[in-house]
Design an enzyme around this catalytic site. Structure first.
Site, PDB file in Angstrom:
ATOM      1  CE  LYS A 149      64.265  17.326  26.300  1.00  0.00           C
ATOM      2  NZ  LYS A 149      64.117  18.318  25.254  1.00  0.00           N
TER       3      LYS A 149
ATOM      4  CD  GLN B  37      61.800  19.612  22.794  1.00  0.00           C
ATOM      5  OE1 GLN B  37      62.012  19.351  23.967  1.00  0.00           O
ATOM      6  NE2 GLN B  37      62.603  19.224  21.826  1.00  0.00           N
TER       7      GLN B  37
ATOM      8  CG  ASP C 136      67.920  23.039  25.797  1.00  0.00           C
ATOM      9  OD1 ASP C 136      68.535  21.980  26.008  1.00  0.00           O
ATOM     10  OD2 ASP C 136      66.983  23.129  24.987  1.00  0.00           O
TER      11      ASP C 136
END
Ligand code: NAP
Length: 283
Positions: free
Chosen positions: A52, A96, A119
């Site tokens: 990322k 994450q 997300d």
């Protein structure tokens, strides 16, 4: 004989578009920025965070990282998220997953502002997706699948879409996106008695199970579009959920593994960051 979809080429073109969009925003004084929180020792997660970071740099998107060790608590993560929610220079927040085992994932995800939930896992974001609201973030893997289907001009209306898997990150959201496009949607899962009864009827078949080659050629309808989401690491090789080489004899098009849905995921995330930057600046 069917063909493998050239997802690498789709991603390459989309990255060029995104880079231009970022450049245009910067000319207007808007610099999209993503904040990433890593609270685990998981090696795969570290690799994903690295990917990322690299793609943000490539696209000209700002990025900052918060790496936490196991002495930190759920509250520590929530405190960082809340600070980032109020930070006007940050457009998107990504936590994450998985987190350290002692941390409460739901509490952390729930603390992310839905305006910065790039997300797409916040209950409000998922709720908006389920009621079909336009202004919401679509979680990255389902968004990547739609990017592929759109690029190869699949008209979902009236088609039977069968999804194998009902997870929060893939199965459930992709079912809603396909439903919204006018497909008739069937969702199979581990309690479905015989998934082949359904997969054989699928014009569009999405396999998101996590079991190598669970979908065989005799389970696929002639001329189907097959989206293989599975990533299974077996003896150093990455295998999908679909027995691609044999299914190619039956289907029309199929996404390869590796080099398929997986490579659309980071692209989708950064598209969401740019969307967030635009929405937060009323563009
Ligand atoms: P997950 O949370 O483990 O969900 C798997 C789903 O498959 C569950 O709904 C489960 O049913 C169902 N299932 C399990 N065994 C089954 C069987 N024998 N027959 C029918 N359904 C069965 O997995 P996930 O996070 O959705 O991920 C699925 C796969 O996609 C994994 O290989 C993962 O690595 C991969 N993935 C790839 C990307 C990407 O970017 N390409 C992103 C995310 C995930 P129950 O609900 O009944 O347990």
């Amino acid at each position: 004989m069917g063909e493998k979809i050239n997802v690498k080429d789709i991603v390459r073109r989309k990255k060029e578009d995104l880079k231009k969009e970022v450049e245009a925003l910067k000319k207007e004084g808007i610099s999209p920025k993503l904040a990433v929180i890593l609270a685990s020792e998981d090696e795969a997660s570290k690799i994903y965070v690295g990917k990322k970071r690299k793609m943000c740099e490539e696209m000209g998107i700002g990025q900052e990282e918060y790496i936490l060790d196991s002495s930190k608590t759920t509250q520590d993560v929530v405190d960082i998220v809340k600070k980032l929610n109020d930070d006007k220079s940050v457009n998107g927040i990504l936590v994450q997953l998985p987190l350290f085992k002692h941390m409460d994932m739901d509490e952390v995800l729930d603390s992310i502002s839905d305006k910065k939930d790039v997300d797409g896992f916040h209950p409000l974001t998922l709720g908006k997706l389920f009621i079909g609201e336009k202004e919401t973030f679509i979680s990255c893997t389902p968004k990547g699948i739609m990017t592929i289907l759109d690029d190869i001009c699949v008209d979902c209306e009236g088609k039977h879409a069968v999804i194998v898997g009902r997870s929060r990150i893939v199965g459930k959201p992709i079912s809603q996106l396909l439903l919204k496009r006018g497909a008739t949607v069937t969702i199979c899962h581990s309690k479905t008695k015989d998934i082949s009864v359904f997969t054989k009827q699928a014009d569009i078949l999405v396999a998101a199970v996590g079991k190598p080659h669970i979908i065989k050629a005799d389970m696929v309808k002639e001329g189907a579009i097959v989206i293989d989401v599975g990533i299974n690491r077996i003896d150093g090789k990455i295998l999908g959920d679909v027995d691609t080489e044999n299914v190619l004899n039956v289907c029309d098009k199929i996404t390869p593994v590796p080099g398929g849905v997986g490579i659309t995921t980071v692209l989708s995330l950064l598209e969401n960051v740019v969307q967030a930057a635009k929405e937060q600046n009323n563009i």
